[in-house]
Design a protein around this motif. Sequence first.
Motif, PDB file in Angstrom:
ATOM      1  N   GLY A 144       0.837  -1.192   0.000  1.00  0.00           N
ATOM      2  CA  GLY A 144       0.000   0.000   0.000  1.00  0.00           C
ATOM      3  C   GLY A 144       0.872   1.242   0.000  1.00  0.00           C
ATOM      4  N   SER A 145       0.366   2.310   0.570  1.00  0.00           N
ATOM      5  CA  SER A 145       1.099   3.576   0.571  1.00  0.00           C
ATOM      6  C   SER A 145       0.500   4.505   1.610  1.00  0.00           C
ATOM      7  N   ILE A 146       1.327   5.399   2.115  1.00  0.00           N
ATOM      8  CA  ILE A 146       0.801   6.442   2.997  1.00  0.00           C
ATOM      9  C   ILE A 146      -0.228   7.282   2.249  1.00  0.00           C
ATOM     10  N   VAL A 183      -2.492 -12.109   6.635  1.00  0.00           N
ATOM     11  CA  VAL A 183      -2.627 -10.998   5.686  1.00  0.00           C
ATOM     12  C   VAL A 183      -1.918  -9.782   6.263  1.00  0.00           C
ATOM     13  N   SER A 184      -0.998  -9.222   5.474  1.00  0.00           N
ATOM     14  CA  SER A 184      -0.222  -8.064   5.934  1.00  0.00           C
ATOM     15  C   SER A 184      -0.344  -6.930   4.928  1.00  0.00           C
ATOM     16  N   LEU A 185      -0.509  -5.721   5.438  1.00  0.00           N
ATOM     17  CA  LEU A 185      -0.561  -4.515   4.621  1.00  0.00           C
ATOM     18  C   LEU A 185       0.697  -3.698   4.867  1.00  0.00           C
ATOM     19  N   ILE A 186       1.392  -3.352   3.799  1.00  0.00           N
ATOM     20  CA  ILE A 186       2.581  -2.515   3.900  1.00  0.00           C
ATOM     21  C   ILE A 186       2.194  -1.091   3.540  1.00  0.00           C
ATOM     22  N   VAL A 187       2.353  -0.174   4.475  1.00  0.00           N
ATOM     23  CA  VAL A 187       2.027   1.237   4.261  1.00  0.00           C
ATOM     24  C   VAL A 187       3.346   1.977   4.122  1.00  0.00           C
ATOM     25  N   ALA A 188       3.771   2.175   2.887  1.00  0.00           N
ATOM     26  CA  ALA A 188       5.110   2.703   2.619  1.00  0.00           C
ATOM     27  C   ALA A 188       5.082   4.200   2.346  1.00  0.00           C
ATOM     28  N   GLY A 189       6.127   4.868   2.815  1.00  0.00           N
ATOM     29  CA  GLY A 189       6.341   6.269   2.490  1.00  0.00           C
ATOM     30  C   GLY A 189       7.189   6.386   1.238  1.00  0.00           C
ATOM     31  N   PHE A 190       8.032   7.409   1.176  1.00  0.00           N
ATOM     32  CA  PHE A 190       8.872   7.615  -0.003  1.00  0.00           C
ATOM     33  C   PHE A 190      10.024   6.618  -0.008  1.00  0.00           C
ATOM     34  N   GLU A 200       8.610  15.026  -8.905  1.00  0.00           N
ATOM     35  CA  GLU A 200       9.358  16.209  -8.488  1.00  0.00           C
ATOM     36  C   GLU A 200       8.685  16.790  -7.254  1.00  0.00           C
ATOM     37  N   ALA A 201       9.329  16.598  -6.106  1.00  0.00           N
ATOM     38  CA  ALA A 201       8.747  17.043  -4.838  1.00  0.00           C
ATOM     39  C   ALA A 201       9.769  16.870  -3.734  1.00  0.00           C
ATOM     40  N   VAL A 202       9.517  17.531  -2.621  1.00  0.00           N
ATOM     41  CA  VAL A 202      10.271  17.238  -1.409  1.00  0.00           C
ATOM     42  C   VAL A 202       9.796  15.867  -0.916  1.00  0.00           C
ATOM     43  N   LYS A 203      10.729  15.000  -0.572  1.00  0.00           N
ATOM     44  CA  LYS A 203      10.384  13.630  -0.187  1.00  0.00           C
ATOM     45  C   LYS A 203      10.934  13.346   1.216  1.00  0.00           C
ATOM     46  N   PRO A 204      10.198  13.749   2.242  1.00  0.00           N
ATOM     47  CA  PRO A 204      10.699  13.582   3.610  1.00  0.00           C
ATOM     48  C   PRO A 204      10.893  12.124   3.991  1.00  0.00           C
ATOM     49  N   PHE A 205      11.992  11.873   4.682  1.00  0.00           N
ATOM     50  CA  PHE A 205      12.307  10.547   5.227  1.00  0.00           C
ATOM     51  C   PHE A 205      12.445   9.481   4.138  1.00  0.00           C
ATOM     52  N   PRO A 230       8.044   5.517   6.881  1.00  0.00           N
ATOM     53  CA  PRO A 230       8.688   5.803   8.165  1.00  0.00           C
ATOM     54  C   PRO A 230       7.644   6.274   9.185  1.00  0.00           C
ATOM     55  N   TRP A 231       7.905   6.019  10.443  1.00  0.00           N
ATOM     56  CA  TRP A 231       6.919   6.311  11.469  1.00  0.00           C
ATOM     57  C   TRP A 231       6.517   7.786  11.529  1.00  0.00           C
ATOM     58  N   PRO A 232       7.447   8.756  11.418  1.00  0.00           N
ATOM     59  CA  PRO A 232       6.998  10.160  11.503  1.00  0.00           C
ATOM     60  C   PRO A 232       5.993  10.526  10.417  1.00  0.00           C
ATOM     61  N   LEU A 233       6.206  10.052   9.199  1.00  0.00           N
ATOM     62  CA  LEU A 233       5.291  10.363   8.107  1.00  0.00           C
ATOM     63  C   LEU A 233       3.966   9.619   8.283  1.00  0.00           C
TER      64      LEU A 233
END
Length: 267
Positions: A144-146, A183-190, A200-205, A230-233
């Motif tokens: 998945g995704s944030i 069943v596992s869901l992956i919630v990924a950031g950048f 084209e963007a700022v990509k924190p963490f 990442p946890w902060p995002l």
Amino acid sequence: MRAPPQAPRSILITGASSGIGRALALAYARPGVALALIGRDEERLEAVAATARGNGAEAEIGLVNVRDQDAMARWIAARDASQPIDLCIANAGITTGLGPGDIAESPQAVRAILATNLIGVLNTVEPLIGRMCGRGRGQLAFIGSIAGLRGLPYAPAYSATKAAVHAYSESLRGRLEPCGVTVSLIVAGFVKTPLNDSIEAVKPFEITDVEAARIIQAGLDRGRAVIAFPWPLYFAARLSQLLPSRLVDKIMTRFQVKVPETQDRAN
């Protein structure tokens, strides 16, 4: 407390020719492991398989488009019949979005991303649900995704596909885990991948695909329901769900982001 799944020995990964899929294939590549790698780029996919074989794993490639329901069902059923799949990682995906000043996404691009990111996921896991439940074991993992936690104004269709994947995986988890299927869901950031590099963007963490694979593998080994980083995002995205919607809209639209339109098409 739910016991973690047994270490997988037969693993199916879609979108395995690059990015997170490639990194996961190589993270799992070791003696005693059989990899089934699905992708569309034969040269890159074979290169991943060759590296995995060099690390001691068996590796078979499948040049299958995840949008093709019949072809996916046939390939996965044949593979599962010969080497029952312990772990399926539905990873294949594309991105599309808007640039500054754009109002709406191309309908063709929207349908292409729905076909890959949502229908492609269904085509990946549906052939295995009954088989895994029949065996009373197995693991399904969804990338998945944030962006699936809160719609992004510069990527409406992408956000929609990931939100749908989140809801689908959560629904399956409650239904399948009593049958022995984790069943596992992956919630990924950048994550730094060719896909992400086009934005084209700022990509924190932002982290590398190798780091992402390590986090995902560790979470899957423990059978975690949600693997978020990442946890902060992730925390910020969850917090945004509690704030007034229009306040979050104003904050989000302040960011200058350009997401190129995908050149993929649904047909």
